[in-house]
Enzyme design. Sequence first.
Site, PDB file in Angstrom:
ATOM      1  N   LYS A 194     -34.359  52.579 -13.964  1.00 20.79           N
ATOM      2  CA  LYS A 194     -33.923  51.218 -13.913  1.00 20.79           C
ATOM      3  C   LYS A 194     -35.176  50.394 -14.279  1.00 20.79           C
ATOM      4  CE  LYS A 194     -29.808  51.588 -12.323  1.00 20.79           C
ATOM      5  NZ  LYS A 194     -28.675  50.879 -13.181  1.00 20.79           N
ATOM      6  N   TYR A 201     -34.317  57.692 -10.628  1.00 22.66           N
ATOM      7  CA  TYR A 201     -33.607  56.540 -10.454  1.00 22.66           C
ATOM      8  C   TYR A 201     -34.435  55.218 -10.672  1.00 22.66           C
ATOM      9  CZ  TYR A 201     -29.860  53.429  -8.788  1.00 22.66           C
ATOM     10  OH  TYR A 201     -29.296  52.251  -8.794  1.00 22.66           O
ATOM     11  N   ASP A 245     -18.021  59.290 -22.305  1.00 23.10           N
ATOM     12  CA  ASP A 245     -19.229  59.656 -21.508  1.00 23.10           C
ATOM     13  C   ASP A 245     -20.437  59.238 -21.851  1.00 23.10           C
ATOM     14  OD1 ASP A 245     -20.824  61.187 -19.712  1.00 23.10           O
ATOM     15  OD2 ASP A 245     -20.018  63.322 -20.140  1.00 23.10           O
ATOM     16  N   ILE A 302     -19.359  47.512  -8.947  1.00 22.86           N
ATOM     17  CA  ILE A 302     -19.622  46.094  -9.506  1.00 22.86           C
ATOM     18  C   ILE A 302     -18.945  45.840 -10.660  1.00 22.86           C
ATOM     19  CG2 ILE A 302     -21.582  44.802 -10.560  1.00 22.86           C
ATOM     20  CD1 ILE A 302     -23.465  46.452  -8.412  1.00 22.86           C
ATOM     21  N   GLY A 352     -18.930  51.017 -17.191  1.00 21.75           N
ATOM     22  CA  GLY A 352     -18.724  51.075 -15.812  1.00 21.75           C
ATOM     23  C   GLY A 352     -17.815  50.301 -15.021  1.00 21.75           C
TER      24      GLY A 352
HETATM   25  P1  NAI Z   1     -19.998  52.737  -9.028  1.00 19.71           P
HETATM   26  O1  NAI Z   1     -20.229  54.363  -8.730  1.00 19.71           O
HETATM   27  O2  NAI Z   1     -18.969  52.041  -8.166  1.00 19.71           O
HETATM   28  O3  NAI Z   1     -19.521  52.497 -10.454  1.00 19.71           O
HETATM   29  C1  NAI Z   1     -20.299  53.079 -11.534  1.00 19.71           C
HETATM   30  C2  NAI Z   1     -19.345  53.089 -12.739  1.00 19.71           C
HETATM   31  O4  NAI Z   1     -20.065  53.824 -13.733  1.00 19.71           O
HETATM   32  C3  NAI Z   1     -18.220  54.290 -12.358  1.00 19.71           C
HETATM   33  O5  NAI Z   1     -16.802  53.751 -12.671  1.00 19.71           O
HETATM   34  C4  NAI Z   1     -18.375  55.635 -13.168  1.00 19.71           C
HETATM   35  O6  NAI Z   1     -17.429  56.221 -13.542  1.00 19.71           O
HETATM   36  C5  NAI Z   1     -19.186  54.953 -14.215  1.00 19.71           C
HETATM   37  N1  NAI Z   1     -19.990  56.043 -14.851  1.00 19.71           N
HETATM   38  C6  NAI Z   1     -20.875  56.749 -14.356  1.00 19.71           C
HETATM   39  N2  NAI Z   1     -21.357  57.737 -15.119  1.00 19.71           N
HETATM   40  C7  NAI Z   1     -20.824  57.511 -16.390  1.00 19.71           C
HETATM   41  C8  NAI Z   1     -21.001  58.014 -17.416  1.00 19.71           C
HETATM   42  N3  NAI Z   1     -21.571  59.339 -17.863  1.00 19.71           N
HETATM   43  N4  NAI Z   1     -20.382  57.444 -18.549  1.00 19.71           N
HETATM   44  C9  NAI Z   1     -19.286  56.442 -18.422  1.00 19.71           C
HETATM   45  N5  NAI Z   1     -19.377  55.938 -17.258  1.00 19.71           N
HETATM   46  C10 NAI Z   1     -19.935  56.306 -16.233  1.00 19.71           C
HETATM   47  O7  NAI Z   1     -21.455  52.271  -8.787  1.00 19.71           O
HETATM   48  P2  NAI Z   1     -21.908  50.584  -8.734  1.00 19.71           P
HETATM   49  O8  NAI Z   1     -22.795  50.491  -7.365  1.00 19.71           O
HETATM   50  O9  NAI Z   1     -20.819  49.701  -8.998  1.00 19.71           O
HETATM   51  O10 NAI Z   1     -23.025  50.589  -9.798  1.00 19.71           O
HETATM   52  C11 NAI Z   1     -23.105  49.714 -10.866  1.00 19.71           C
HETATM   53  C12 NAI Z   1     -24.419  49.857 -11.271  1.00 19.71           C
HETATM   54  O11 NAI Z   1     -25.165  48.876 -10.540  1.00 19.71           O
HETATM   55  C13 NAI Z   1     -25.116  50.836 -11.618  1.00 19.71           C
HETATM   56  O12 NAI Z   1     -26.141  50.731 -12.792  1.00 19.71           O
HETATM   57  C14 NAI Z   1     -26.239  51.271 -10.339  1.00 19.71           C
HETATM   58  O13 NAI Z   1     -27.165  51.934 -10.610  1.00 19.71           O
HETATM   59  C15 NAI Z   1     -26.373  49.646 -10.116  1.00 19.71           C
HETATM   60  N6  NAI Z   1     -26.786  49.408  -8.656  1.00 19.71           N
HETATM   61  C16 NAI Z   1     -25.856  49.752  -7.649  1.00 19.71           C
HETATM   62  C17 NAI Z   1     -26.511  49.349  -6.398  1.00 19.71           C
HETATM   63  C18 NAI Z   1     -25.738  49.712  -5.335  1.00 19.71           C
HETATM   64  O14 NAI Z   1     -26.345  49.732  -4.287  1.00 19.71           O
HETATM   65  N7  NAI Z   1     -24.480  49.876  -5.232  1.00 19.71           N
HETATM   66  C19 NAI Z   1     -28.044  48.715  -6.195  1.00 19.71           C
HETATM   67  C20 NAI Z   1     -28.584  48.488  -7.495  1.00 19.71           C
HETATM   68  C21 NAI Z   1     -28.084  48.745  -8.625  1.00 19.71           C
END
Ligand code: NAI
Length: 271
Positions: free
Chosen positions: A165, A161, A46, A18, A13
């Site tokens: 987690k 979700y 993926d 993050i 990711g």
């Molecule tokens: P984001 O959407 O900005 O980044 C997530 C990344 O994961 C993206 O670059 C996306 O392309 C990649 N991704 C998604 N599906 C994929 C797949 N099938 N294969 C490979 N890569 C894939 O999201 P964010 O907010 O940075 O999230 C990062 C982590 O933090 C996630 O696990 C999310 O669940 C967790 N999280 C986020 C919160 C929030 O409020 N933003 C709160 C709590 C946890």
Amino acid sequence: MQFDREKTIAITGSASGIGLSLRQSLELKGATVIGIDLKDAEVIADLSNQEGRSQAIAETLDQANGVLDGVVTSAGVGPPCDPAKMISINWLGTVQLLTGLREGLLSSKSNAKVVAVSSNSTTITPNVPEVLIDACLEFHEEKIQAILGDYSGMAAMAIAYAASKTAVARFVRRTAPTTEWAGSGIRLNAIAPGAILTPLLQGGLDDEEFGDAIRTLPVPVGDFGSPEIIAGWIEMMLSDAADFMCGSVVVVDGGSDALIRPDDWPQSFTI
Ligand code: NAI
């Protein structure tokens, strides 16, 4: 904070939110980052399917010459999204990557560090069926499908979700203290962020149903968090400061969890 410049860290990711913020900060400090993502990464894969996960593991170990000092699993999706897909990416995309990359971590010269990104949805989402979390931990896809079939719409997405987690957090707590991990010099921990303003959260805010739910979530410090704040905590958990940290789930959520369930700490146990 101490951080060794020579380290090689794999981040799933890494192309957004993050993971991207962490990658940028680590690279500024001289670390080598192997990003794993759907696009804009060293390893394009993926993580929603077995083939992609196996490919990601093989290519990452190859690019790291078999030696990883740290792994961060930040790839994830949140509501609105197909519930089964959320479980596949958030849970299987974490546990299989960590299991597969372990051999690289074993080759690190110092204690390797792993940070799995969980969520405060694990503790603040009501009515998450325990059987769904168990089905994830048992890798029982049919059971997962059957349980999800009893729910629809927003409820299905919210429990999927949270279950994905929670399974991540429980995997970390079950696995971290074992001889294969702590006993082999690997420090495995999780971070549980609250609402962090990233494209993932924005997707929820833009949704008609989830937008209101997110906006009414109480955040005592007053606002959503930033990806840079969470990246800073993960960096600490990748540093020597985490040498004595094992199986911890660190909540960084602006106080939502403490506000919603103030007396749920500590939880005693019966012998
Ligand atoms: P984001 O959407 O900005 O980044 C997530 C990344 O994961 C993206 O670059 C996306 O392309 C990649 N991704 C998604 N599906 C994929 C797949 N099938 N294969 C490979 N890569 C894939 O999201 P964010 O907010 O940075 O999230 C990062 C982590 O933090 C996630 O696990 C999310 O669940 C967790 N999280 C986020 C919160 C929030 O409020 N933003 C709160 C709590 C946890």
